[in-house]
Write a protein that holds these residues in place. Structure first.
Motif, PDB file in Angstrom:
ATOM      1  N   LEU A   1      41.318  43.265  35.930  1.00 13.06           N
ATOM      2  CA  LEU A   1      40.033  42.670  35.550  1.00 13.06           C
ATOM      3  C   LEU A   1      40.157  41.254  34.989  1.00 13.06           C
ATOM      4  O   LEU A   1      39.156  40.646  34.611  1.00 13.06           O
ATOM      5  CB  LEU A   1      39.329  43.569  34.525  1.00 13.06           C
ATOM      6  CG  LEU A   1      38.858  44.929  35.040  1.00 13.06           C
ATOM      7  CD1 LEU A   1      38.093  45.663  33.946  1.00 13.06           C
ATOM      8  CD2 LEU A   1      37.996  44.800  36.285  1.00 13.06           C
ATOM      9  N   TYR A   2      41.401  40.741  34.918  1.00  8.58           N
ATOM     10  CA  TYR A   2      41.624  39.353  34.458  1.00  8.58           C
ATOM     11  C   TYR A   2      41.137  39.124  33.018  1.00  8.58           C
ATOM     12  O   TYR A   2      40.520  38.116  32.714  1.00  8.58           O
ATOM     13  CB  TYR A   2      40.950  38.351  35.412  1.00  8.58           C
ATOM     14  CG  TYR A   2      41.529  38.376  36.801  1.00  8.58           C
ATOM     15  CD1 TYR A   2      42.621  37.581  37.130  1.00  8.58           C
ATOM     16  CD2 TYR A   2      40.987  39.201  37.778  1.00  8.58           C
ATOM     17  CE1 TYR A   2      43.168  37.613  38.410  1.00  8.58           C
ATOM     18  CE2 TYR A   2      41.524  39.241  39.066  1.00  8.58           C
ATOM     19  CZ  TYR A   2      42.613  38.440  39.359  1.00  8.58           C
ATOM     20  OH  TYR A   2      43.151  38.482  40.634  1.00  8.58           O
ATOM     21  N   TYR A   3      41.417  40.110  32.156  1.00  7.02           N
ATOM     22  CA  TYR A   3      41.141  39.945  30.730  1.00  7.02           C
ATOM     23  C   TYR A   3      42.444  40.130  29.951  1.00  7.02           C
ATOM     24  O   TYR A   3      43.359  40.832  30.406  1.00  7.02           O
ATOM     25  CB  TYR A   3      40.132  40.995  30.233  1.00  7.02           C
ATOM     26  CG  TYR A   3      38.721  40.755  30.671  1.00  7.02           C
ATOM     27  CD1 TYR A   3      37.915  39.811  30.032  1.00  7.02           C
ATOM     28  CD2 TYR A   3      38.160  41.498  31.713  1.00  7.02           C
ATOM     29  CE1 TYR A   3      36.607  39.604  30.432  1.00  7.02           C
ATOM     30  CE2 TYR A   3      36.846  41.283  32.118  1.00  7.02           C
ATOM     31  CZ  TYR A   3      36.075  40.340  31.476  1.00  7.02           C
ATOM     32  OH  TYR A   3      34.783  40.132  31.871  1.00  7.02           O
TER      33      TYR A   3
ATOM     34  N   GLN B   1      30.089  54.189  42.301  1.00  9.44           N
ATOM     35  CA  GLN B   1      30.535  52.808  42.438  1.00  9.44           C
ATOM     36  C   GLN B   1      29.919  51.970  41.307  1.00  9.44           C
ATOM     37  O   GLN B   1      28.713  51.958  41.120  1.00  9.44           O
ATOM     38  CB  GLN B   1      30.147  52.208  43.780  1.00  9.44           C
ATOM     39  CG  GLN B   1      30.722  50.793  43.977  1.00  9.44           C
ATOM     40  CD  GLN B   1      30.294  50.148  45.278  1.00  9.44           C
ATOM     41  OE1 GLN B   1      29.106  50.126  45.602  1.00  9.44           O
ATOM     42  NE2 GLN B   1      31.240  49.621  46.030  1.00  9.44           N
ATOM     43  N   LEU B   2      30.785  51.275  40.574  1.00  8.02           N
ATOM     44  CA  LEU B   2      30.341  50.348  39.530  1.00  8.02           C
ATOM     45  C   LEU B   2      30.833  48.955  39.878  1.00  8.02           C
ATOM     46  O   LEU B   2      31.920  48.787  40.433  1.00  8.02           O
ATOM     47  CB  LEU B   2      30.897  50.760  38.164  1.00  8.02           C
ATOM     48  CG  LEU B   2      30.403  52.087  37.589  1.00  8.02           C
ATOM     49  CD1 LEU B   2      31.167  52.422  36.318  1.00  8.02           C
ATOM     50  CD2 LEU B   2      28.907  52.045  37.322  1.00  8.02           C
ATOM     51  N   ILE B   3      30.028  47.957  39.544  1.00  9.35           N
ATOM     52  CA  ILE B   3      30.432  46.566  39.776  1.00  9.35           C
ATOM     53  C   ILE B   3      30.836  45.961  38.444  1.00  9.35           C
ATOM     54  O   ILE B   3      30.040  45.916  37.501  1.00  9.35           O
ATOM     55  CB  ILE B   3      29.285  45.751  40.411  1.00  9.35           C
ATOM     56  CG1 ILE B   3      28.843  46.387  41.729  1.00  9.35           C
ATOM     57  CG2 ILE B   3      29.721  44.306  40.648  1.00  9.35           C
ATOM     58  CD1 ILE B   3      27.640  45.722  42.375  1.00  9.35           C
ATOM     59  N   PHE B   4      32.087  45.533  38.351  1.00  6.64           N
ATOM     60  CA  PHE B   4      32.607  44.939  37.125  1.00  6.64           C
ATOM     61  C   PHE B   4      32.485  43.419  37.174  1.00  6.64           C
ATOM     62  O   PHE B   4      32.536  42.811  38.240  1.00  6.64           O
ATOM     63  CB  PHE B   4      34.081  45.303  36.937  1.00  6.64           C
ATOM     64  CG  PHE B   4      34.310  46.746  36.587  1.00  6.64           C
ATOM     65  CD1 PHE B   4      34.296  47.161  35.272  1.00  6.64           C
ATOM     66  CD2 PHE B   4      34.550  47.680  37.579  1.00  6.64           C
ATOM     67  CE1 PHE B   4      34.520  48.488  34.942  1.00  6.64           C
ATOM     68  CE2 PHE B   4      34.763  49.011  37.264  1.00  6.64           C
ATOM     69  CZ  PHE B   4      34.747  49.418  35.943  1.00  6.64           C
ATOM     70  N   ILE B   5      32.346  42.816  36.001  1.00  7.01           N
ATOM     71  CA  ILE B   5      32.455  41.357  35.874  1.00  7.01           C
ATOM     72  C   ILE B   5      33.864  41.067  35.371  1.00  7.01           C
ATOM     73  O   ILE B   5      34.254  41.516  34.294  1.00  7.01           O
ATOM     74  CB  ILE B   5      31.423  40.797  34.872  1.00  7.01           C
ATOM     75  CG1 ILE B   5      30.001  41.154  35.294  1.00  7.01           C
ATOM     76  CG2 ILE B   5      31.581  39.287  34.746  1.00  7.01           C
ATOM     77  CD1 ILE B   5      28.948  40.711  34.300  1.00  7.01           C
ATOM     78  N   THR B   6      34.652  40.347  36.134  1.00 11.06           N
ATOM     79  CA  THR B   6      36.036  40.074  35.756  1.00 11.06           C
ATOM     80  C   THR B   6      36.115  38.880  34.809  1.00 11.06           C
ATOM     81  O   THR B   6      35.163  38.115  34.658  1.00 11.06           O
ATOM     82  CB  THR B   6      36.897  39.802  36.998  1.00 11.06           C
ATOM     83  OG1 THR B   6      36.444  38.589  37.624  1.00 11.06           O
ATOM     84  CG2 THR B   6      36.799  40.951  37.990  1.00 11.06           C
TER      85      THR B   6
END
Length: 298
Positions: A95-97, A137-142
């Motif tokens: 997720l680039y966190y 299905q979930l859409i994440f904010i990276t």
């Protein structure tokens, strides 16, 4: 019946796009006689893959597409207020966190607006059901401000108020920027790269079959045994047989986690003639038995 066939052809396009994204440029969509828009798109993708493959080889690169290495499992552990209390090591990379940006934060903070309603519904359902289990299905904010649609399983732990959110995610790696994949001299070296690339692709596309001997492989790829042995190790940092063996086990591991196919059948699909041999190899590689993995039906 026609609608089902169309869905299968569209699924093949999705598979092609995934294979290309992970670097597998040897995958092709089988052409049908319908000559419609789906066929035209399939033909474009096939030609694009061929062109990319040729360009990479002419440029003096090998293309090590890590079909299974790229697939990682992400796991979040949420408390009964849906705050992230823990997560596995793959989550920050996927997720680039940074880890500290995820710990003790509301899980909903990382859900894109398009999935707010779905997530709120799942939260309500999970709050009311001690045996809750659902796939959605979930859409994440990276962390780099991109959207990442991901299929997740949401379930409650037995004898605990913890909630588990699991998903399978593909992490693409910048492999070709690594100097060890660059061939620094001209034509003779490039022909060696072509042979190694073709051997690499052959192994990944024939994991369900016994691996031919080095002598037979050398004859198949117009090379010599010692050149295959030395060249493969130089480009891929492992032996031909070890690569074949590990890729079969990685494929079996993924099939066990993502399908309900019986274990003995998975062993056969992955090229093992006897389940006992598969069991011993799997346990030696991963430290646990195939039956220890959680399966979709569980």
């Amino acid at each position: 019946m026609e609608n089902q066939t169309t869905q299968q052809r569209i699924k093949a396009i999705h598979q092609m796009l995934f294979e290309m994204a992970t670097g597998n440029l040897s995958f092709r969509i089988t052409k049908t006689d319908q000559n419609d828009e789906i066929d035209k798109l399939s033909e474009i993708l096939n030609k694009l893959a061929e062109q990319m493959h040729d360009i990479i080889l002419r440029s003096g690169y090998v293309n090590p597409h890590y079909s299974y290495q790229n697939v990682v499992q992400t796991t979040f552990i949420l408390d009964d207020n849906f705050i992230i209390s823990n997560f596995n090591a793959h989550v920050p990379d996927a997720l680039y966190y940074k880890s500290e940006e995820l710990f003790q934060v509301d899980f909903g903070k990382f859900i894109a607006p398009q999935s707010f309603n779905i997530w709120n519904k799942k939260k309500m359902e999970a709050s009311l059901d001690d045996n809750y289990h659902s796939t959605v299905q979930l859409i994440f904010i990276t962390g780099n401000n991109k959207l990442s649609p991901t299929f997740c399983t949401i379930s409650r732990l037995r004898y605990s108020n913890k909630i588990i959110v699991n998903s399978i995610t593909t992490i693409l790696q910048e492999l070709l920027s690594d100097e060890k994949y660059v061939i620094k001299t001209a034509s003779e070296k490039q022909s060696e790269a072509v042979i190694m690339q073709n051997l690499y692709d052959y192994i990944l596309n024939h994991l369900e079959e016994p691996l031919p001997t080095l002598k037979k492989l050398a004859a198949m790829f117009a090379s010599e045994e010692h050149k295959l042995k030395i060249g493969f190790r130089k480009y891929f940092n492992t032996s031909v047989y070890n690569f074949y063996h590990l890729e079969r086990l990685k494929k079996s591991h993924l099939l066990i986690q993502k399908t309900e196919i019986p274990l003995k059948e998975i062993a056969f699909i992955c090229g093992f003639s006897a389940y006992l041999n598969f069991y011993k190899a799997f346990k030696k590689q991963y430290g646990y038995a195939p039956s220890d993995l959680n399966r979709p039906s569980e």
